[in-house]
Design a protein around this motif. Structure first.
Motif, PDB file in Angstrom:
ATOM      1  N   ILE A 183       0.601  -1.447  -0.161  1.00 30.86           N
ATOM      2  CA  ILE A 183      -0.113   0.255   0.786  1.00 30.86           C
ATOM      3  C   ILE A 183       0.922   1.244   0.125  1.00 30.86           C
ATOM      4  O   ILE A 183       0.776   2.469  -0.966  1.00 30.86           O
ATOM      5  CB  ILE A 183      -1.053   0.169   1.023  1.00 30.86           C
ATOM      6  N   LEU A 184       1.963   1.140   0.769  1.00 28.53           N
ATOM      7  CA  LEU A 184       2.365   2.171   0.705  1.00 28.53           C
ATOM      8  C   LEU A 184       4.005   2.635  -0.608  1.00 28.53           C
ATOM      9  O   LEU A 184       4.009   3.603  -0.816  1.00 28.53           O
ATOM     10  CB  LEU A 184       3.769   2.115   2.099  1.00 28.53           C
ATOM     11  N   GLU A 185       3.803   1.746  -0.683  1.00 32.85           N
ATOM     12  CA  GLU A 185       4.165   1.575  -2.459  1.00 32.85           C
ATOM     13  C   GLU A 185       3.582   2.319  -3.332  1.00 32.85           C
ATOM     14  O   GLU A 185       4.672   2.876  -4.330  1.00 32.85           O
ATOM     15  CB  GLU A 185       5.483   0.402  -2.452  1.00 32.85           C
ATOM     16  N   GLU A 186       2.934   2.048  -3.491  1.00 34.40           N
ATOM     17  CA  GLU A 186       1.308   1.706  -4.230  1.00 34.40           C
ATOM     18  C   GLU A 186       1.234   3.605  -4.603  1.00 34.40           C
ATOM     19  O   GLU A 186       1.447   4.865  -5.184  1.00 34.40           O
ATOM     20  CB  GLU A 186       0.126   1.571  -4.273  1.00 34.40           C
ATOM     21  N   MET A 187       0.923   3.806  -3.382  1.00 31.03           N
ATOM     22  CA  MET A 187       0.805   5.713  -2.130  1.00 31.03           C
ATOM     23  C   MET A 187       2.368   6.333  -2.964  1.00 31.03           C
ATOM     24  O   MET A 187       1.482   7.562  -3.378  1.00 31.03           O
ATOM     25  CB  MET A 187       0.392   5.420  -1.614  1.00 31.03           C
ATOM     26  N   LYS A 188       3.641   6.001  -2.595  1.00 31.29           N
ATOM     27  CA  LYS A 188       4.581   6.713  -2.913  1.00 31.29           C
ATOM     28  C   LYS A 188       4.491   6.989  -4.378  1.00 31.29           C
ATOM     29  O   LYS A 188       4.748   8.388  -4.948  1.00 31.29           O
ATOM     30  CB  LYS A 188       5.701   6.206  -2.330  1.00 31.29           C
ATOM     31  N   LYS A 189       4.195   6.057  -5.797  1.00 36.87           N
ATOM     32  CA  LYS A 189       4.356   6.141  -6.964  1.00 36.87           C
ATOM     33  C   LYS A 189       3.063   6.966  -7.287  1.00 36.87           C
ATOM     34  O   LYS A 189       3.510   7.974  -8.548  1.00 36.87           O
ATOM     35  CB  LYS A 189       3.583   4.536  -7.598  1.00 36.87           C
ATOM     36  N   CYS A 190       2.049   7.064  -6.844  1.00 35.31           N
ATOM     37  CA  CYS A 190       0.706   8.099  -6.612  1.00 35.31           C
ATOM     38  C   CYS A 190       1.244   9.044  -7.350  1.00 35.31           C
ATOM     39  O   CYS A 190       0.237  10.033  -7.410  1.00 35.31           O
ATOM     40  CB  CYS A 190      -1.213   7.397  -6.764  1.00 35.31           C
ATOM     41  N   ILE A 191       1.800   9.298  -5.361  1.00 39.11           N
ATOM     42  CA  ILE A 191       2.180  10.719  -5.344  1.00 39.11           C
ATOM     43  C   ILE A 191       3.419  11.735  -6.283  1.00 39.11           C
ATOM     44  O   ILE A 191       2.966  12.683  -7.009  1.00 39.11           O
ATOM     45  CB  ILE A 191       2.593  10.967  -3.920  1.00 39.11           C
ATOM     46  N   TYR A 192       3.989  10.808  -6.448  1.00 42.72           N
ATOM     47  CA  TYR A 192       5.076  10.648  -7.372  1.00 42.72           C
ATOM     48  C   TYR A 192       4.624  11.473  -8.946  1.00 42.72           C
ATOM     49  O   TYR A 192       5.269  12.804  -9.736  1.00 42.72           O
ATOM     50  CB  TYR A 192       6.010   9.419  -7.441  1.00 42.72           C
ATOM     51  N   PHE A 193       4.174  10.099  -9.474  1.00 43.51           N
ATOM     52  CA  PHE A 193       3.284  10.636 -10.704  1.00 43.51           C
ATOM     53  C   PHE A 193       2.662  12.166 -10.618  1.00 43.51           C
ATOM     54  O   PHE A 193       2.841  12.777 -11.899  1.00 43.51           O
ATOM     55  CB  PHE A 193       2.483   9.631 -11.033  1.00 43.51           C
TER      56      PHE A 193
END
Lengths: 346, 265
Positions: free
Chosen positions: B112-122
């Motif tokens: 979950i935390l990794e996916e959140m990071k990816k979305c924020i980064y994008f």
């Protein structure tokens, strides 16, 4: 219901019927009697009453579960005739003589009702009131008080007076249920809380009985003995017999609170109902209904079509959903079953 | 005290069963909300496509004083739809309770935390302001909420919203949770539901504890028992806080206009 936490009981007083009768005196007698019985079933330990209510009902059953409001000398005859659980008197200067009389002659304990808007006013009222011979002080109003203020008030009363405490917060700012809930679960909890069904009040609203009971049961995980399935029937009576408007979104008893349309939520509910609902609808005498509309997704649509015994291929579902969205927006509502079947056929 | 109201009538409010707004209605409601000085308007869910996406695009092009945000599941594809709409703020909903994580994703908290990071980064790479919503935060473990807040802050999210998804909060709990989450240094918001009649009390408690953003809907519309009612919240603050002014009367008037458009009572 008598909430019993760590050996200390809090009794629930319901004041719905006198409040209803202040606004509406054309209620069918049998319905009112049934309503009164259902309030006990729903968890009320004591029911507040007055001469008006007893005249209306025409009889007194279980006076030991009734709190009788004494408004003036004219109420004393009935008050003396029955062994009510408590007598209740407002704290008003002009009722000084009445209160003095009751302190000397009452055969049951007396509750003194003190109403205030601000905490400071209430402290003044407590100072000027002679609490000798009073069993319980009911604190009413205090619409602006948050839990910290209520706790201060309870400490103030406990530290200075030898009386039991009943709290009856006003709901002008929609804080009453939270205040009652938090006070019951606090370590310095009151002896009584006073509420009304759906928060009904003639001058001001109060904490809603059903919201307090359900919050204790579901949020506080406190064991409550009231029959919560009766809430739906009580709500029905309020609306149809007493002509009180219960809004469709009213917590616990609103007509629409278990209607689900959103795709994400309908899909979630099919996996685990607790994902998007705090409790099962059956617990309050209701049923869940999935409706189809602009926000529906394939999961809800598939389920609805299965219920309607209509088979559709998965690739058609996307097209049907598009039709549903367009039609919902045109109609500004959800799609009825017959309209959905038309869309599938056409 | 400063209160930034995020009105979600057009997103969470519209999810009330039976409500269906077209482009024209959504734009009209957004204009009325803007005239009330709402800080941010959550305009909808672009990933729904069709008229919903078009209406959000249109609202974003109005150049209103209110910021316009769009709601997204935690998915790059959803975020792309929001980017297409040209909104000011991209709101990403992150499941935070064990129940939501396991049932909806069947994945670990680390995932979950990794996916959140990816979305924020994008979203940040595309120069958007990012808000994170902690879905079902009131049933989540505090230590996981703290991690979401810390990572969201490190990745450049502007605000994290504490969502009481099924309305099971009480004022004492939200006060404690907000005070704890404030230590991460990120701005916080509150999104309360009214299942037990405590949405206003919970929102007030969260704001008193330090949440700067409060979610509301007009007339409290929304799923089940609805959301925190905009007018009632302002009425409560005006009654409780001397000096707090938010043109209560204007809200009453515009609320009537909005309800006419929504055709709900």
């Amino acid at each position: 219901m008598s909430v019993n936490i760590d050996g200390k009981k809090v009794l629930l007083i319901d004041r719905t019927i006198p409040e209803i009768l202040k606004c509406n005196t054309k209620i069918e007698l049998l319905m009112l009697r049934a309503f009164s019985d259902n309030l006990y079933l729903a968890g009320a330990d004591l029911i507040e009453t007055d001469r008006n209510m007893l005249d209306y009902l025409g009889y007194v059953i279980e006076p030991q579960r009734l709190i009788f409001r004494i408004k003036g000398q004219e109420d004393l005859e009935i008050f003396k005739r029955y062994k009510f659980a408590y007598g209740l008197v407002e704290h008003k200067p002009y009722k000084g003589q009445l209160l003095k009389y009751l302190k000397q002659h009452s055969h049951v304990p007396i509750i003194l009702e003190i109403e205030a808007e601000e905490l400071a006013c209430l402290s003044e009222c407590l100072k000027e009131a002679d609490l000798d011979g009073i069993d319980t002080v009911r604190v009413q109003g205090l619409n602006k008080c948050l839990i910290t203020d209520w706790l201060k008030l309870i400490s103030l009363i406990r530290d200075n007076y030898e009386v039991k405490i009943d709290v009856c917060p006003g709901n002008l700012f929609h804080l009453a249920v939270a205040a009652v809930y938090e006070l019951i679960l606090s370590t310095n909890r009151p002896d009584f809380v006073t509420v009304s069904f759906a928060g009904i009040g003639s001058g001001q609203d109060y904490a809603a009985l059903e919201e307090v009971v359900m919050a204790l049961k579901i949020v506080g995980k406190v064991e409550v003995t009231g029959e919560t399935r009766i809430f739906s029937e009580l709500s029905h009576s309020c609306k149809n017999t007493c002509n009180f408007n219960i809004t469709r979104r009213k917590p616990v008893v609103g007509e629409n609170i278990f209607r689900v349309e959103s795709g994400i939520h309908a899909d979630g509910l099919s996996k685990n109902m607790l994902l998007y609902e705090p409790y099962e609808p059956e617990l309050v005498g209701k049923k869940r209904e999935v409706v189809i509309g602009k926000h529906s997704g394939t999961s809800a649509l598939g389920e609805k079509l299965r219920q309607l015994e209509c088979e559709e291929k998965k690739e058609n579902m996307i097209l049907i959903l598009e039709k549903i969205r367009r039609r919902s927006i045109q109609l500004k509502r959800n799609i009825e079953d017959f309209e959905l079947l038309d869309m599938c056929g056409g | 005290m400063e209160l930034k109201v995020i009105d979600t009538t057009l997103r969470d409010g519209e999810q009330q069963a039976g409500l269906a707004l077209g482009i024209h209605e959504k734009v009209a409601v957004a204009e009325l909300l803007d005239s009330l000085g709402v800080y941010q308007i959550e305009a909808g869910t672009p990933a729904m496509g069709g008229d919903e996406k078009k209406s959000i695009e249109k609202i974003a092009r109005l150049n209103l004083r209110s910021r316009i945000s769009a709601w997204n599941r935690m998915s790059i594809n959803d975020v792309k739809h929001s980017i297409d709409c040209g909104v000011d703020v991209i709101h990403i909903s992150v499941p935070s309770s064990d129940l939501h994580i396991s049932t909806k994703f069947g994945k670990s908290e680390e995932w979950i935390l990794e996916e959140m990071k990816k979305c924020i980064y994008f979203a940040k790479e595309n120069r958007f302001i990012v808000n994170i919503g902690m879905e079902d935060a009131s049933r989540a473990r505090l230590d996981f909420l703290v991690r979401i807040c810390e990572i969201a802050k490190d990745e450049g999210a502007e605000m994290v919203r504490y969502a009481d998804t099924v309305g099971v909060l009480n004022p004492t709990k939200i006060t404690d949770d907000i005070l704890n989450l404030k230590r991460t240094g990120i701005e916080l918001g509150i999104h309360a539901h009214n299942d037990f009649g405590m949405a206003i009390a919970n929102t007030i408690a969260a704001v008193y504890a330090g949440a700067g953003f409060a979610d509301c809907t007009i007339s409290g519309i929304g799923e089940r028992a609805g959301n925190c009612d905009f007018y009632d919240l302002i009425h409560a603050f005006e009654g409780m806080l001397p000096g707090f002014k938010y043109c209560e009367e204007a809200i009453k008037e515009k609320q009537r206009d909005i309800l006419k458009i929504l055709e709900v009572c």
